[in-house]
Design an enzyme around this catalytic site. Structure first.
Site, PDB file in Angstrom:
ATOM      1  N   ASP A 133     -37.955  -5.399  -1.796  1.00 39.54           N
ATOM      2  CA  ASP A 133     -37.893  -6.827  -2.103  1.00 39.54           C
ATOM      3  C   ASP A 133     -38.095  -7.624  -0.805  1.00 39.54           C
ATOM      4  O   ASP A 133     -37.460  -7.333   0.211  1.00 39.54           O
ATOM      5  CB  ASP A 133     -36.509  -7.126  -2.701  1.00 39.54           C
ATOM      6  CG  ASP A 133     -36.372  -8.541  -3.210  1.00 39.54           C
ATOM      7  OD1 ASP A 133     -37.375  -9.112  -3.669  1.00 39.54           O
ATOM      8  OD2 ASP A 133     -35.236  -9.069  -3.179  1.00 39.54           O
ATOM      9  N   GLU A 152     -46.367 -13.055  -2.681  1.00 39.78           N
ATOM     10  CA  GLU A 152     -45.806 -14.363  -3.066  1.00 39.78           C
ATOM     11  C   GLU A 152     -46.644 -15.481  -2.489  1.00 39.78           C
ATOM     12  O   GLU A 152     -47.062 -15.431  -1.335  1.00 39.78           O
ATOM     13  CB  GLU A 152     -44.351 -14.479  -2.561  1.00 39.78           C
ATOM     14  CG  GLU A 152     -43.711 -15.832  -2.882  1.00 39.78           C
ATOM     15  CD  GLU A 152     -42.207 -15.881  -2.592  1.00 39.78           C
ATOM     16  OE1 GLU A 152     -41.558 -14.821  -2.577  1.00 39.78           O
ATOM     17  OE2 GLU A 152     -41.702 -16.994  -2.385  1.00 39.78           O
ATOM     18  N   HIS A 203     -33.042 -18.903  -4.212  1.00 43.67           N
ATOM     19  CA  HIS A 203     -32.074 -17.809  -4.133  1.00 43.67           C
ATOM     20  C   HIS A 203     -30.647 -18.352  -4.021  1.00 43.67           C
ATOM     21  O   HIS A 203     -30.453 -19.466  -3.562  1.00 43.67           O
ATOM     22  CB  HIS A 203     -32.380 -16.924  -2.922  1.00 43.67           C
ATOM     23  CG  HIS A 203     -33.675 -16.178  -3.051  1.00 43.67           C
ATOM     24  ND1 HIS A 203     -34.806 -16.522  -2.351  1.00 43.67           N
ATOM     25  CD2 HIS A 203     -34.016 -15.121  -3.831  1.00 43.67           C
ATOM     26  CE1 HIS A 203     -35.783 -15.697  -2.684  1.00 43.67           C
ATOM     27  NE2 HIS A 203     -35.341 -14.836  -3.588  1.00 43.67           N
ATOM     28  N   GLY A 204     -29.705 -17.534  -4.420  1.00 39.56           N
ATOM     29  CA  GLY A 204     -28.299 -17.876  -4.211  1.00 39.56           C
ATOM     30  C   GLY A 204     -27.658 -18.578  -5.392  1.00 39.56           C
ATOM     31  O   GLY A 204     -28.242 -18.676  -6.481  1.00 39.56           O
ATOM     32  N   GLY A 212     -35.239 -15.732  -7.612  1.00 39.19           N
ATOM     33  CA  GLY A 212     -34.196 -16.758  -7.683  1.00 39.19           C
ATOM     34  C   GLY A 212     -33.815 -17.062  -9.118  1.00 39.19           C
ATOM     35  O   GLY A 212     -33.573 -18.209  -9.489  1.00 39.19           O
ATOM     36  N   ASP A 233     -29.910 -11.099  -8.392  1.00 35.02           N
ATOM     37  CA  ASP A 233     -29.010 -10.535  -7.387  1.00 35.02           C
ATOM     38  C   ASP A 233     -27.675 -11.283  -7.388  1.00 35.02           C
ATOM     39  O   ASP A 233     -26.603 -10.700  -7.558  1.00 35.02           O
ATOM     40  CB  ASP A 233     -29.689 -10.636  -5.997  1.00 35.02           C
ATOM     41  CG  ASP A 233     -28.884  -9.975  -4.900  1.00 35.02           C
ATOM     42  OD1 ASP A 233     -27.793  -9.455  -5.182  1.00 35.02           O
ATOM     43  OD2 ASP A 233     -29.327  -9.976  -3.736  1.00 35.02           O
TER      44      ASP A 233
HETATM   45  P1  13P Z   1     -30.987 -14.758  -7.174  1.00 42.41           P
HETATM   46  O1  13P Z   1     -30.386 -15.211  -5.879  1.00 42.41           O
HETATM   47  O2  13P Z   1     -31.196 -15.916  -8.101  1.00 42.41           O
HETATM   48  O3  13P Z   1     -30.214 -13.673  -7.816  1.00 42.41           O
HETATM   49  O4  13P Z   1     -32.460 -14.187  -6.858  1.00 42.41           O
HETATM   50  C1  13P Z   1     -32.632 -12.880  -6.379  1.00 42.41           C
HETATM   51  C2  13P Z   1     -34.011 -12.632  -5.891  1.00 42.41           C
HETATM   52  O5  13P Z   1     -34.944 -13.366  -6.136  1.00 42.41           O
HETATM   53  C3  13P Z   1     -34.229 -11.418  -5.086  1.00 42.41           C
HETATM   54  O6  13P Z   1     -35.521 -11.323  -4.591  1.00 42.41           O
HETATM   55  O1  G3H Z   2     -34.049 -12.360  -1.588  1.00 39.27           O
HETATM   56  C1  G3H Z   2     -32.928 -12.479  -1.986  1.00 39.27           C
HETATM   57  C2  G3H Z   2     -32.108 -11.353  -2.443  1.00 39.27           C
HETATM   58  O2  G3H Z   2     -30.989 -11.874  -3.110  1.00 39.27           O
HETATM   59  C3  G3H Z   2     -31.728 -10.407  -1.333  1.00 39.27           C
HETATM   60  O3  G3H Z   2     -30.763 -10.989  -0.543  1.00 39.27           O
HETATM   61  O4  G3H Z   2     -31.572 -10.684   1.806  1.00 39.27           O
HETATM   62  O5  G3H Z   2     -29.137 -11.047   1.287  1.00 39.27           O
HETATM   63  O6  G3H Z   2     -30.273  -8.879   0.730  1.00 39.27           O
HETATM   64  P1  G3H Z   2     -30.419 -10.365   0.924  1.00 39.27           P
HETATM   65 ZN    ZN Z   3     -36.398 -13.138  -4.049  1.00 37.72          ZN
END
Ligand code: 13P
Ligand code: G3H
Ligand code: ZN
Length: 304
Positions: free
Chosen positions: A81, A133, A177-178, A208, A252
């Site tokens: 990822d 992306e 994200h988040g 996200g 995530d």
């Molecule tokens: P979230 O933070 O919305 O869970 O997104 C995760 C994500 O896109 C990981 O690549």
């Molecule tokens: O890209 C976002 C994912 O939630 C991964 O998060 O970089 O904290 O592992 P991270």
């Molecule tokens: Zn992501």
């Protein structure tokens, strides 16, 4: 079944008009939860590791994901990822990942094309799928920070896919994200997604995409978390995005909230507990429930 190429999961999803969930793992408990949910719902899944996850758990953590993927009776793709460099993507391909993301979204268009093409060239020889992306999500994307959204331009997306021969494309349509995705009413740009879908024929990916379910947040807050203004992408909007060509949906944050909420609750209710296996079992169950719910929202149940 076996570890499968990310492409196999995505092409089948595209034909069947559903999406496959992609869940980030950082440890044994998350890996177990994702795999158990996939097995119980008879669903394919992506088990994905960010560069942050690889820094935290090393390639040993990826080895664990691969070991699970190889032994379970459902198709699992192990995916990088937000791979931020050609070198990291190559290392993951050599290690046995069946899918990688090369995230050149913070680079100028031509440089994003160049690095994506380089990864495609080595990945396709090994039947490894490549996700790229175009456009930028607001906030933090692994190690890259963007102060604002840069939405994906549909015609640039079509050009990008044609020039790179990439297998799937992550689009920026207003998610981030988040746990704090929207200030006002949550809304993603479905019209833009529709336009992209008209011009781009590879499977689309939504990052996200956590829903930050209110009851999960409330449960965590009851035991001391402070996540009061957290907001995610409502499930009906995720379903609409799937109808418009999104075939991989990343989640995530929801697992993180479920995990920490369950740990908080267990420790509060069991002050004398000190065995990590006892402390982490309810967290594993809570994350498994989140993954099963997502699999049903995406329509991938019984598609293994
Ligand atoms: P979230 O933070 O919305 O869970 O997104 C995760 C994500 O896109 C990981 O690549
Ligand atoms: O890209 C976002 C994912 O939630 C991964 O998060 O970089 O904290 O592992 P991270
Ligand atoms: Zn992501």
């Amino acid at each position: 079944m076996v570890l499968v190429s990310g492409n196999k999961l995505l092409q089948k999803a595209k034909k069947g008009c559903y999406a496959v969930g992609a869940f980030n793992t950082n440890n044994l408990e998350i890996t177990k939860a994702v795999i158990a949910a996939a097995v119980e719902t008879n669903s394919p899944v992506f088990l994905q590791l960010s560069s942050g996850a690889l820094k935290y758990g090393g390639f040993e953590l990826a080895g664990l994901a691969l070991a699970f993927a190889r032994k379970v009776p459902v198709p699992v793709a192990v995916h990088l990822d937000h791979g931020l460099s050609f070198e990291l993507a190559r290392e993951c391909i050599n290690f046995g990942f069946s899918s990688v993301m090369i995230d050149g979204s913070s680079l100028p268009f031509a440089k994003n094309i160049a690095v994506t093409k380089k990864v495609v060239a080595i990945a396709h020889k090994r039947n490894v799928a490549v996700e790229a992306e175009l456009g930028q999500l607001k906030g933090r994307e692994d190690e890259v920070f963007s102060a604002r959204h840069t939405y994906t331009d549909p015609s640039a997306a079509a050009k990008f896919v044609k020039l790179t021969n990439v297998d799937s494309l992550a689009v920026a349509i207003g998610t981030s994200h988040g746990a704090y995705k929207f200030k006002g009413a949550p809304k993603i740009d479905l019209q833009r997604l529709k336009e992209i879908g008209k011009l781009v024929d590879v499977p689309l990916v939504l990052h996200g995409a956590s829903s930050v379910n209110h009851s999960l947040v409330a449960a965590a807050n009851r035991y001391g978390a402070r996540l009061s203004s957290a907001q995610g992408v409502p499930e009906p909007q995720i379903k609409k995005a799937v109808k418009l060509g999104v075939c991989k949906v990343n989640e995530d944050t929801d697992l993180r909230i479920a995990f920490t909420g369950a740990v908080r609750k267990f420790l509060k209710e069991n002050p004398s507990a000190y065995d990590p296996r006892e402390v982490l079992s309810p967290a594993t169950e809570a994350m498994k429930a989140v993954v099963m719910r997502r699999i049903r929202v995406l329509g991938s149940e019984n598609r293994a």
